[in-house]
Design an enzyme around this catalytic site. Structure first.
Site: not given
Lengths: 271, 271
Positions: B10-11, B42-43, B73, B75, B152, B186, B188
Site C-alpha cells: 500500500d502507499s 499516492y492519490g 491501495c 490509487t 490520519e 480508498c 481510509h
C-alpha cells in the site's frame, strides 16, 4: 556581480511564494525552482527521511550551478543542519532563521507562537533559533497538519466554515499562550491569512517566513556584491518530480502570476 | 500447498485493513507487508509516478519470494495495468476488480457510486471494471481528497462536525445520482463508515475493497491448492520506507490488533 541563478526548493509548490517575493525584490535575477511534487508532503515524515530528500533537492540545484540555495520549505528548513549545508560551496538559508529574526524584532512580550507541520513543530528548530536571538523569549508551537490539505483543496475562502473550525482548534493553545507574534511556519498558511488573523482578533503580528527568506537573499546579494549585472527581467526555470500537468493551476495561487515558463519533470533518484 | 508468504503493499498503512481480513480468513498464512510511507500519499500524484512507485513496490515483494501480490491501495490498483503485472510470475490482484464484482452483485438499480482519491476517480478504473461485469451499470465517481488527512489526524468520531461537513460536500453528487451501492475506493474510508452511512440515510450498501480483495485471495489460494500447510498461526513481516517510529500507533487503527512484529525501514530507490 554574479549572473548565476538563485536556487529555490520546496517539497511542493508552496515555495513559489518565496519566488514571488524574490521576483519583486530582485527583478533582474534568474531563478531555478525545484518542487519535489513526487514526494510532497515532507511534514508528515521522519527527520532522517526529510534530511535525505533535502540533500537530493540541494544536490539537484547545485548541479544547475546556482549562486545561492534557499530552502523555501518550512519542514525541510527545520530538519537541515549546518553540517548538511557546509559543503554546498554557495550561501544557503532556510526559512527558520530569517523568520525567527523577524519575530524577535516584532515581539514586545517575547511570547512567540509557531504553527507548522508536525515535523516542523516536533523539530523545535524555531524555538532554538528564537532563543539564539533573544534568550528570554518563550516559544510555543502548535502543529496544524490539516491546513496544507485544506489549502490545496481550495478550502481557503475567509468565511469557509470548515477551515475556520479546524483553525479554531489549532489556534486555541496559541491564543491561551498570549503570543503577540505568530510565525506561519509553512508555505501554505499565508493563503489563509485572513482566517488566522480574524481568529486571533487582529491582535497578533503574523510572520511569513517565505517573505523573510527572500528579504535575507536580497540583503545578502547586495552586501556580498553578488547581484546579477543584467538589466533585463530575470527568468524562472521550474522543475518538478511528479507530472507537470497540474503545475500551472496550483502555481498561479502561490506565485500570484501566470507561469508560462517551461516546467520540466526530473527524477531525483537518478541524480 | 505453497508455504511462501502473501505479499501486500500500500502507499502507506491503510492497506493493513486488508492484512486484518487476510489474517481472519487465512490464519495460517505468512504475510509480507510493504507500506511506502516515505512517499505516501499516492492519490494526489500523476498516473506515471504512481505506476513507477507501484512497480518498485511489487519488485520489493518479488524479492521476498511471495506466492501472491496484492495491491491493497485503491490509487495504485487504479493505475496498475495488466502489462505491469504479467511478468510478476505470481498471481496478482488490486482492489478494483474484487470490489467491482461485489458492487455488481449487490446493486439492484445498477447505479453504483465510487468515492476515492483524485487519482482513483480520474482513472475511471472502477467504471471500466463495473461495466466489464454489467454493461448496463452506471458508475458515478466523486473524489474525496480530504478524507485521508482527516482520518490520519483523528477526525473520525461519528459526530465529528468537521468530517461530517466535508463528507456532506463529497457525498452530495453521489446522493443526487441515487446510487444503491457505494464503493469506498480508498483504504481510509471504512474508518469513517458510520459518518458515511448516516449521511446516506442507511439506504446504500457500502463496499470495502480491502475486504473484497482478501476474499479473492482466500478463494484463489483454495481453488489453486496454494494454501500454506502450516498448522501454526502465520506471522507478519512489516516494511516501511519512512522511519518506523510511528508505525505501531497508526497500524493499530487499521489492523485492529497491536503489532509487536519487527518493522523494518527499507530504501526502495536502492532496489
Amino acid at each position: 556581480m554574479d549572473n548565476r541563478a538563485i536556487g529555490v526548493f520546496d517539497s511542493g509548490l508552496g515555495g513559489l511564494t518565496t519566488v514571488k517575493e524574490l521576483r519583486r525584490l530582485l527583478p533582474y535575477e534568474n531563478i531555478v525552482y525545484l518542487g519535489d511534487t513526487g514526494r510532497v508532503p515532507y511534514g508528515t515524515r521522519g527527520r532522517e527521511t526529510i534530511q535525505k530528500y533535502a540533500m537530493q533537492d540541494m544536490a539537484f540545484l547545485q548541479s544547475h550551478n546556482v549562486k545561492m540555495i534557499i530552502a523555501a520549505c518550512g519542514t525541510a528548513s527545520s530538519a537541515i543542519t549546518s553540517e548538511m549545508t557546509s559543503h554546498l560551496g554557495v550561501p544557503f538559508s532556510g526559512v527558520v532563521l530569517p523568520a525567527a529574526q523577524a519575530a524577535c524584532a516584532s515581539s514586545i512580550s517575547g511570547r512567540i507562537g509557531v504553527i507548522g507541520t508536525t515535523a516542523t513543530v516536533r523539530s523545535g528548530a524555531y524555538g532554538r533559533a528564537v532563543r539564539g536571538i533573544n534568550p528570554d523569549a518563550r516559544v510555543f508551537g502548535s502543529a496544524c497538519p490539516l491546513f496544507v490539505p485544506l489549502v490545496e483543496n481550495g478550502f481557503i475562502q475567509p468565511d469557509n466554515e470548515i477551515t475556520i473550525k479546524v483553525a479554531r482548534i489549532y489556534l486555541e493553545p496559541i491564543i491561551k499562550f498570549e503570543t503577540d507574534t505568530l510565525i506561519l511556519g509553512c508555505t501554505h498558511y499565508p493563503i489563509i491569512y485572513d482566517i488566522l488573523n480574524q481568529l486571533l482578533d487582529y491582535k497578533v503580528t503574523l510572520i511569513d517566513p517565505g517573505k523573510e527568506v527572500a528579504r535575507w537573499a536580497h540583503s545578502y546579494l547586495i552586501s556580498e556584491d553578488m547581484l546579477s549585472s543584467s538589466q533585463q527581467k530575470g527568468g524562472c526555470e521550474f522543475f518538478v518530480t511528479d507530472a507537470p500537468d497540474s503545475f500551472s493551476s496550483t502555481a498561479d495561487i502561490f506565485l500570484g502570476e501566470h507561469v508560462d515558463s517551461q516546467v520540466t519533470q526530473i527524477d531525483l533518484e537518478a541524480i
